[in-house]
Design a protein around this motif. Structure first.
Motif, short mmCIF file in Angstrom:
data_model
loop_
_atom_site.label_atom_id
_atom_site.label_comp_id
_atom_site.label_asym_id
_atom_site.label_seq_id
_atom_site.Cartn_x
_atom_site.Cartn_y
_atom_site.Cartn_z
N TYR A 142 0.84 -1.19 0.00
CA TYR A 142 0.00 0.00 0.00
C TYR A 142 0.88 1.24 0.00
N PHE A 143 0.47 2.21 -0.79
CA PHE A 143 1.23 3.46 -0.82
C PHE A 143 0.31 4.62 -1.20
N VAL A 144 0.76 5.82 -0.88
CA VAL A 144 0.06 7.03 -1.28
C VAL A 144 1.07 8.00 -1.89
N VAL A 145 0.57 8.94 -2.64
CA VAL A 145 1.40 10.01 -3.19
C VAL A 145 0.80 11.34 -2.72
N GLU A 146 1.53 12.41 -2.98
CA GLU A 146 1.07 13.72 -2.50
C GLU A 146 -0.31 14.08 -3.05
N ASP A 147 -0.58 13.72 -4.30
CA ASP A 147 -1.89 14.03 -4.89
C ASP A 147 -3.02 13.33 -4.14
N ASP A 148 -2.74 12.16 -3.56
CA ASP A 148 -3.76 11.45 -2.78
C ASP A 148 -4.10 12.23 -1.52
N ILE A 149 -3.06 12.81 -0.90
CA ILE A 149 -3.28 13.64 0.30
C ILE A 149 -4.14 14.84 -0.04
N ARG A 150 -3.84 15.47 -1.18
CA ARG A 150 -4.61 16.65 -1.61
C ARG A 150 -6.05 16.28 -1.96
N GLU A 151 -6.21 15.11 -2.57
CA GLU A 151 -7.53 14.68 -3.04
C GLU A 151 -8.48 14.33 -1.91
N PHE A 152 -7.96 13.64 -0.88
CA PHE A 152 -8.85 13.06 0.12
C PHE A 152 -8.78 13.72 1.50
N THR A 153 -7.89 14.69 1.69
CA THR A 153 -7.78 15.33 3.00
C THR A 153 -7.67 16.85 2.84
N GLN A 154 -7.72 17.53 3.95
CA GLN A 154 -7.57 18.99 3.98
C GLN A 154 -6.14 19.39 4.34
N MET A 155 -5.25 18.41 4.46
CA MET A 155 -3.87 18.67 4.86
C MET A 155 -3.13 19.45 3.78
N LYS A 156 -2.38 20.47 4.19
CA LYS A 156 -1.57 21.24 3.27
C LYS A 156 -0.26 20.50 3.00
N VAL A 157 0.02 20.29 1.73
CA VAL A 157 1.26 19.60 1.35
C VAL A 157 2.32 20.68 1.13
N ASP A 158 2.94 21.10 2.24
CA ASP A 158 3.94 22.17 2.18
C ASP A 158 5.27 21.67 2.74
N LYS A 159 6.19 22.59 3.01
CA LYS A 159 7.51 22.22 3.53
C LYS A 159 7.41 21.53 4.88
N ARG A 160 6.50 22.02 5.73
CA ARG A 160 6.33 21.40 7.04
C ARG A 160 5.85 19.95 6.88
N PHE A 161 4.92 19.76 5.96
CA PHE A 161 4.41 18.42 5.69
C PHE A 161 5.55 17.51 5.22
N GLN A 162 6.38 18.03 4.30
CA GLN A 162 7.51 17.25 3.80
C GLN A 162 8.48 16.91 4.93
N GLY A 163 8.68 17.87 5.83
CA GLY A 163 9.57 17.62 6.96
C GLY A 163 9.04 16.52 7.85
N ILE A 164 7.73 16.50 8.07
CA ILE A 164 7.13 15.46 8.91
C ILE A 164 7.22 14.10 8.23
N LEU A 165 7.04 14.09 6.89
CA LEU A 165 7.20 12.83 6.17
C LEU A 165 8.62 12.28 6.34
N ASN A 166 9.60 13.17 6.33
CA ASN A 166 10.98 12.74 6.55
C ASN A 166 11.16 12.15 7.94
N MET A 167 10.48 12.75 8.92
CA MET A 167 10.55 12.22 10.29
C MET A 167 9.92 10.83 10.36
N LEU A 168 8.78 10.67 9.71
CA LEU A 168 8.12 9.36 9.70
C LEU A 168 8.99 8.32 9.00
N ARG A 169 9.67 8.75 7.96
CA ARG A 169 10.58 7.83 7.27
C ARG A 169 11.76 7.47 8.18
N HIS A 170 12.25 8.47 8.90
CA HIS A 170 13.35 8.23 9.84
C HIS A 170 12.92 7.28 10.96
#
Length: 203
Positions: A157-185
């Motif tokens: 299972y996987f998602v891409v940024e467009d899926d986040i934009r399509e199904f949620t109200q979450m802003k896909v910005d630098k902060r979001f990218q930083g949090i994704l890096n933390m989750l990956r870490h």
């Protein structure tokens, strides 16, 4: 009373009428009776055609219901997998530490996790539905999801940024990218790049 039962009763009545006509023919079978017999046979033929048509419609409805049942079962298995394998939130370590690198709170971190869960659930609900049951927008999404799959994503299972934009109200910005890096870490996500798309694999 169902339509099939109604037609069945009509057929039975016609056959009974024909039987009475044939019984009378033992004694005499005048011209008007022959005409009546022809009319009854014609009516019976029409009823049989209608009966066969209804049977075919019932078979088609049954096939469609079976497809829906299979789709719902796949949705249920998919949602169960997501619930069992994706944490509802990041576990908070004991102690006074409430922030991670970049001064991101656990609340913000958990909000991103929740948005990923929401997007994944909505995405795979569409993927596991029959294309015939989808509206035009959902069909386009279904096609995009399929095009983004590769041999490396098979069974995962996987998602891409467009899926986040399509199904949620979450802003896909630098902060979001930083949090994704933390989750990956933290080994909650794994990135898979290819075709100009970054896929966030759910671990």
């Amino acid at each position: 009373m169902s339509e099939l039962e109604d037609i069945s009763h009509h057929i039975h009545d016609r056959i009974s009428s024909l039987q009475r006509l044939l019984d009378l023919s033992v004694v005499e079978f005048p011209q008007n009776k022959i005409k009546k017999l022809g009319q009854e046979l014609f009516a019976l033929e029409r009823l049989l055609e209608e009966f066969e048509k209804c049977v075919d419609q019932q078979k088609e409805q049954l096939r469609h219901l079976k497809e829906l049942e299979e789709s719902f079962q796949k949705d249920f298995k998919d949602i169960q997998h997501i619930k069992e394998n994706i944490p509802a939130h990041m576990l908070r370590k004991k102690g006074p530490v409430k922030y991670m690198r970049g001064r991101v709170s656990y609340q913000q971190l958990n909000a991103v996790v929740q948005s990923i869960n929401t997007a994944a659930t909505a995405k795979y609900k569409i993927l596991h539905q029959s294309v015939k049951t989808l509206n035009n927008h959902a069909r386009k999404l279904h096609q995009r999801f399929k095009e983004q799959e590769t041999s490396d994503t098979k069974g995962q299972y996987f998602v891409v940024e467009d899926d986040i934009r399509e199904f949620t109200q979450m802003k896909v910005d630098k902060r979001f990218q930083g949090i994704l890096n933390m989750l990956r870490h933290c080994q909650r996500l794994r990135e898979l790049r290819g075709g100009g798309i970054t896929r966030y694999m759910l671990i």
